[in-house]
Motif scaffolding. Sequence first.
Motif, PDB file in Angstrom:
ATOM      1  N   ALA A  64      -5.793  -9.099  18.258  1.00  0.00           N
ATOM      2  CA  ALA A  64      -5.505 -10.129  17.259  1.00  0.00           C
ATOM      3  C   ALA A  64      -4.717 -11.282  17.872  1.00  0.00           C
ATOM      4  O   ALA A  64      -4.942 -12.451  17.547  1.00  0.00           O
ATOM      5  CB  ALA A  64      -4.737  -9.515  16.097  1.00  0.00           C
ATOM      6  N   ALA A  65      -3.793 -10.952  18.778  1.00  0.00           N
ATOM      7  CA  ALA A  65      -3.021 -11.996  19.457  1.00  0.00           C
ATOM      8  C   ALA A  65      -3.922 -12.847  20.349  1.00  0.00           C
ATOM      9  O   ALA A  65      -3.809 -14.080  20.381  1.00  0.00           O
ATOM     10  CB  ALA A  65      -1.902 -11.360  20.273  1.00  0.00           C
ATOM     11  N   ARG A  66      -4.832 -12.177  21.071  1.00  0.00           N
ATOM     12  CA  ARG A  66      -5.756 -12.916  21.935  1.00  0.00           C
ATOM     13  C   ARG A  66      -6.619 -13.874  21.134  1.00  0.00           C
ATOM     14  O   ARG A  66      -6.907 -14.991  21.572  1.00  0.00           O
ATOM     15  CB  ARG A  66      -6.662 -11.946  22.710  1.00  0.00           C
ATOM     16  CG  ARG A  66      -6.122 -11.497  24.026  1.00  0.00           C
ATOM     17  CD  ARG A  66      -7.199 -10.879  24.897  1.00  0.00           C
ATOM     18  NE  ARG A  66      -7.962  -9.843  24.232  1.00  0.00           N
ATOM     19  CZ  ARG A  66      -7.559  -8.579  24.087  1.00  0.00           C
ATOM     20  NH1 ARG A  66      -6.383  -8.191  24.556  1.00  0.00           N
ATOM     21  NH2 ARG A  66      -8.321  -7.695  23.475  1.00  0.00           N
ATOM     22  N   ALA A  67      -7.035 -13.441  19.946  1.00  0.00           N
ATOM     23  CA  ALA A  67      -7.876 -14.289  19.094  1.00  0.00           C
ATOM     24  C   ALA A  67      -7.137 -15.553  18.664  1.00  0.00           C
ATOM     25  O   ALA A  67      -7.781 -16.552  18.311  1.00  0.00           O
ATOM     26  CB  ALA A  67      -8.329 -13.503  17.870  1.00  0.00           C
ATOM     27  N   CYS A  68      -5.813 -15.524  18.730  1.00  0.00           N
ATOM     28  CA  CYS A  68      -4.996 -16.690  18.391  1.00  0.00           C
ATOM     29  C   CYS A  68      -4.609 -17.500  19.624  1.00  0.00           C
ATOM     30  O   CYS A  68      -3.855 -18.469  19.518  1.00  0.00           O
ATOM     31  CB  CYS A  68      -3.738 -16.247  17.656  1.00  0.00           C
ATOM     32  SG  CYS A  68      -4.049 -15.565  16.017  1.00  0.00           S
TER      33      CYS A  68
END
Length: 229
Positions: free
Chosen positions: A182-186
């Motif tokens: 989820a962090a990577r997607a941001c």
Amino acid sequence: MPSILVFDIFGTVVDWHGSIVREVAALYPQVDADAFALAWRAGYQPAMQRVRGGETGWTRLDELHRGILDEILPRFGLQHLDDAERAHLNRVWHRLAPWPDSVAGLTRLKQRFTICSLSNGNIGLLTNMAKRGGLPWDCVLSAEVFRAYKPDPRVYLGAAAVFDVPPAEVMLVAAHHDDLAAARACGLGTAYIERPLEFGAGHVKDVSPVPANQWHARDLVHLAEQLGC
């Protein structure tokens, strides 16, 4: 290389399972402390999902933990606990012990990076935990600041906004691949920390590498070594 490291807390920096097992075993030796800890944690995601989905308004994790606790006590023959006993037990989450490498690893990482919690735990919980465990944060950030629970993008993007930097300047350090994804997607960088005993010695976790993470470390000292600290 990022300038700011933000850390998941439960399981990544502190040993929630071992800490709860020790306290429950000491207070209520008749209870299966391992099963109790796992049951309490099992209610964590469903409780947060009720907030994420709008079923309930914003609720701090302390209150969610208390609701889960009240639900599971009868299952373990502890329905007789009064409010003071329940309140004390609920605050075990404020007393979680760091993993043996955590303080040393964070201290080294702090020499080169700004280090900050980024947890679904509320600010009071995280501050009490840090004070008790000697966790040397530069800043305590919580989902409470953003009134949203991970993996809501508002939490990851909010951390970058707090420091007025682009998301790529921030790296999430966590022991959970869903959090990291989820962090990577941001747009954040990601570092995975192996915590095979997060759920206890009887429930060893798969800690295989995921290539999408920029870093993969045995523990926080190992991460510090990899990052040149």
